[in-house]
Design a protein around this motif. Structure first.
Motif, PDB file in Angstrom:
ATOM      1  N   LEU A   4       0.849  -1.179   0.000  1.00 51.21           N
ATOM      2  CA  LEU A   4       0.000   0.000   0.000  1.00 51.21           C
ATOM      3  C   LEU A   4       0.887   1.232   0.000  1.00 51.21           C
ATOM      4  O   LEU A   4       1.901   1.254   0.706  1.00 51.21           O
ATOM      5  N   LEU A   5       0.528   2.234  -0.773  1.00 49.08           N
ATOM      6  CA  LEU A   5       1.237   3.514  -0.751  1.00 49.08           C
ATOM      7  C   LEU A   5       0.399   4.485   0.058  1.00 49.08           C
ATOM      8  O   LEU A   5      -0.760   4.738  -0.260  1.00 49.08           O
ATOM      9  N   LEU A   6       0.982   5.028   1.127  1.00 51.04           N
ATOM     10  CA  LEU A   6       0.322   5.981   2.011  1.00 51.04           C
ATOM     11  C   LEU A   6       0.993   7.334   1.823  1.00 51.04           C
ATOM     12  O   LEU A   6       2.190   7.477   2.059  1.00 51.04           O
ATOM     13  N   VAL A   7       0.220   8.324   1.368  1.00 52.36           N
ATOM     14  CA  VAL A   7       0.767   9.654   1.088  1.00 52.36           C
ATOM     15  C   VAL A   7       0.075  10.648   2.016  1.00 52.36           C
ATOM     16  O   VAL A   7      -1.106  10.942   1.858  1.00 52.36           O
ATOM     17  N   ASP A   8       0.817  11.141   2.995  1.00 47.61           N
ATOM     18  CA  ASP A   8       0.255  12.098   3.945  1.00 47.61           C
ATOM     19  C   ASP A   8       1.386  12.883   4.597  1.00 47.61           C
ATOM     20  O   ASP A   8       2.400  12.302   4.971  1.00 47.61           O
ATOM     21  N   ASP A   9       1.184  14.184   4.748  1.00 47.97           N
ATOM     22  CA  ASP A   9       2.197  15.034   5.353  1.00 47.97           C
ATOM     23  C   ASP A   9       2.057  15.119   6.876  1.00 47.97           C
ATOM     24  O   ASP A   9       2.893  15.692   7.547  1.00 47.97           O
ATOM     25  N   ASN A  10       1.023  14.521   7.435  1.00 49.59           N
ATOM     26  CA  ASN A  10       0.779  14.570   8.864  1.00 49.59           C
ATOM     27  C   ASN A  10       1.208  13.245   9.494  1.00 49.59           C
ATOM     28  O   ASN A  10       0.595  12.194   9.232  1.00 49.59           O
ATOM     29  N   ASP A  11       2.240  13.287  10.337  1.00 49.49           N
ATOM     30  CA  ASP A  11       2.781  12.063  10.942  1.00 49.49           C
ATOM     31  C   ASP A  11       1.744  11.324  11.781  1.00 49.49           C
ATOM     32  O   ASP A  11       1.687  10.097  11.763  1.00 49.49           O
ATOM     33  N   ARG A  12       0.947  12.053  12.519  1.00 47.35           N
ATOM     34  CA  ARG A  12      -0.050  11.424  13.393  1.00 47.35           C
ATOM     35  C   ARG A  12      -1.085  10.647  12.580  1.00 47.35           C
ATOM     36  O   ARG A  12      -1.385   9.491  12.875  1.00 47.35           O
ATOM     37  N   TYR A  13      -1.646  11.287  11.560  1.00 48.24           N
ATOM     38  CA  TYR A  13      -2.646  10.614  10.725  1.00 48.24           C
ATOM     39  C   TYR A  13      -2.042   9.430   9.983  1.00 48.24           C
ATOM     40  O   TYR A  13      -2.668   8.381   9.850  1.00 48.24           O
ATOM     41  N   ALA A  14      -0.818   9.615   9.511  1.00 49.96           N
ATOM     42  CA  ALA A  14      -0.158   8.533   8.782  1.00 49.96           C
ATOM     43  C   ALA A  14       0.042   7.315   9.679  1.00 49.96           C
ATOM     44  O   ALA A  14      -0.158   6.178   9.249  1.00 49.96           O
ATOM     45  N   ALA A  15       0.411   7.539  10.935  1.00 50.21           N
ATOM     46  CA  ALA A  15       0.616   6.432  11.868  1.00 50.21           C
ATOM     47  C   ALA A  15      -0.705   5.699  12.140  1.00 50.21           C
ATOM     48  O   ALA A  15      -0.737   4.464  12.207  1.00 50.21           O
ATOM     49  N   ILE A  16      -1.786   6.448  12.294  1.00 51.02           N
ATOM     50  CA  ILE A  16      -3.101   5.838  12.531  1.00 51.02           C
ATOM     51  C   ILE A  16      -3.521   5.004  11.326  1.00 51.02           C
ATOM     52  O   ILE A  16      -3.983   3.871  11.464  1.00 51.02           O
ATOM     53  N   THR A  27       1.025  -3.858   3.945  1.00 50.05           N
ATOM     54  CA  THR A  27       2.272  -3.271   4.397  1.00 50.05           C
ATOM     55  C   THR A  27       2.403  -1.939   3.671  1.00 50.05           C
ATOM     56  O   THR A  27       2.275  -1.878   2.440  1.00 50.05           O
ATOM     57  N   SER A  28       2.609  -0.871   4.411  1.00 49.68           N
ATOM     58  CA  SER A  28       2.576   0.442   3.772  1.00 49.68           C
ATOM     59  C   SER A  28       3.965   1.022   3.574  1.00 49.68           C
ATOM     60  O   SER A  28       4.892   0.768   4.345  1.00 49.68           O
ATOM     61  N   GLU A  29       4.058   1.785   2.524  1.00 46.72           N
ATOM     62  CA  GLU A  29       5.238   2.578   2.229  1.00 46.72           C
ATOM     63  C   GLU A  29       4.739   4.020   2.240  1.00 46.72           C
ATOM     64  O   GLU A  29       3.716   4.337   1.639  1.00 46.72           O
ATOM     65  N   ARG A  30       5.442   4.896   2.943  1.00 50.45           N
ATOM     66  CA  ARG A  30       4.938   6.250   3.144  1.00 50.45           C
ATOM     67  C   ARG A  30       5.689   7.278   2.316  1.00 50.45           C
ATOM     68  O   ARG A  30       6.905   7.248   2.205  1.00 50.45           O
ATOM     69  N   ALA A  31       4.904   8.207   1.795  1.00 52.59           N
ATOM     70  CA  ALA A  31       5.444   9.401   1.143  1.00 52.59           C
ATOM     71  C   ALA A  31       4.868  10.603   1.886  1.00 52.59           C
ATOM     72  O   ALA A  31       3.723  10.571   2.336  1.00 52.59           O
ATOM     73  N   PHE A  41       5.621   5.648  -6.905  1.00 49.61           N
ATOM     74  CA  PHE A  41       4.755   4.956  -7.859  1.00 49.61           C
ATOM     75  C   PHE A  41       5.516   4.648  -9.152  1.00 49.61           C
ATOM     76  O   PHE A  41       5.449   3.536  -9.674  1.00 49.61           O
ATOM     77  N   GLN A  42       6.245   5.618  -9.659  1.00 46.45           N
ATOM     78  CA  GLN A  42       7.013   5.412 -10.894  1.00 46.45           C
ATOM     79  C   GLN A  42       8.123   4.382 -10.696  1.00 46.45           C
ATOM     80  O   GLN A  42       8.349   3.539 -11.553  1.00 46.45           O
ATOM     81  N   GLU A  43       8.827   4.465  -9.571  1.00 46.73           N
ATOM     82  CA  GLU A  43       9.936   3.538  -9.311  1.00 46.73           C
ATOM     83  C   GLU A  43       9.454   2.097  -9.170  1.00 46.73           C
ATOM     84  O   GLU A  43      10.100   1.177  -9.657  1.00 46.73           O
ATOM     85  N   ARG A  44       8.341   1.892  -8.482  1.00 49.66           N
ATOM     86  CA  ARG A  44       7.842   0.539  -8.211  1.00 49.66           C
ATOM     87  C   ARG A  44       7.041  -0.044  -9.373  1.00 49.66           C
ATOM     88  O   ARG A  44       6.895  -1.240  -9.474  1.00 49.66           O
ATOM     89  N   GLY A  45       6.480   0.819 -10.200  1.00 50.00           N
ATOM     90  CA  GLY A  45       5.689   0.350 -11.338  1.00 50.00           C
ATOM     91  C   GLY A  45       4.205   0.402 -11.040  1.00 50.00           C
ATOM     92  O   GLY A  45       3.775   0.285  -9.893  1.00 50.00           O
ATOM     93  N   LYS A  46       3.418   0.562 -12.099  1.00 48.78           N
ATOM     94  CA  LYS A  46       1.978   0.787 -11.926  1.00 48.78           C
ATOM     95  C   LYS A  46       1.228  -0.403 -11.333  1.00 48.78           C
ATOM     96  O   LYS A  46       0.141  -0.245 -10.817  1.00 48.78           O
ATOM     97  N   GLY A  47       1.796  -1.586 -11.352  1.00 46.96           N
ATOM     98  CA  GLY A  47       1.123  -2.749 -10.796  1.00 46.96           C
ATOM     99  C   GLY A  47       1.574  -3.130  -9.390  1.00 46.96           C
ATOM    100  O   GLY A  47       1.081  -4.099  -8.826  1.00 46.96           O
ATOM    101  N   HIS A  48       2.487  -2.365  -8.814  1.00 49.28           N
ATOM    102  CA  HIS A  48       3.054  -2.745  -7.513  1.00 49.28           C
ATOM    103  C   HIS A  48       2.084  -2.546  -6.351  1.00 49.28           C
ATOM    104  O   HIS A  48       1.881  -3.459  -5.548  1.00 49.28           O
ATOM    105  N   TYR A  49       1.491  -1.384  -6.232  1.00 52.32           N
ATOM    106  CA  TYR A  49       0.636  -1.070  -5.081  1.00 52.32           C
ATOM    107  C   TYR A  49      -0.788  -1.549  -5.310  1.00 52.32           C
ATOM    108  O   TYR A  49      -1.418  -1.201  -6.301  1.00 52.32           O
ATOM    109  N   ALA A  50      -1.297  -2.324  -4.349  1.00 55.29           N
ATOM    110  CA  ALA A  50      -2.683  -2.776  -4.412  1.00 55.29           C
ATOM    111  C   ALA A  50      -3.634  -1.632  -4.109  1.00 55.29           C
ATOM    112  O   ALA A  50      -4.731  -1.552  -4.654  1.00 55.29           O
ATOM    113  N   VAL A  51      -3.195  -0.719  -3.237  1.00 56.59           N
ATOM    114  CA  VAL A  51      -4.021   0.405  -2.787  1.00 56.59           C
ATOM    115  C   VAL A  51      -3.131   1.632  -2.632  1.00 56.59           C
ATOM    116  O   VAL A  51      -1.983   1.520  -2.201  1.00 56.59           O
TER     117      VAL A  51
END
Length: 80
Positions: A4-16, A27-31, A41-51
């Motif tokens: 899963l790719l999680l994109v959020d600038d707020n550490d608290r929300y991202a942790a939740i 399993t999340s990867e954070r930006a 997204f470009q590095e991993r490829g368009k089929g890598h992240y399920a969500v």
């Protein structure tokens, strides 16, 4: 675990969100902004992240909504 790719600038929300999605089998990867999310997204490829989960209105040059438009244009067909 599903990636899963999680994109959020707020550490608290991202942790939740990370804890919640781990409980669902992801399993999340954070930006911290849309530009970093798009780069991952470009590095991993368009089929890598399920969500991809993103904050829409981040205080950055590329907010989440702009990133989503770019990844859909690039062919991502997973869950957003």
């Amino acid at each position: 675990m599903k990636p899963l790719l999680l994109v959020d600038d707020n550490d608290r929300y991202a942790a939740i969100l990370d804890e919640y999605f781990q409980g669902l089998g992801y399993t999340s990867e954070r930006a911290r902004d849309g530009a970093e999310g798009y780069r991952l997204f470009q590095e991993r490829g368009k089929g890598h992240y399920a969500v991809i989960v993103t904050d829409i209105t981040m205080e950055s040059q590329m907010a989440g909504i702009h990133m989503l438009k770019k990844i859909h244009k690039d062919g991502y067909r997973g869950t957003v």
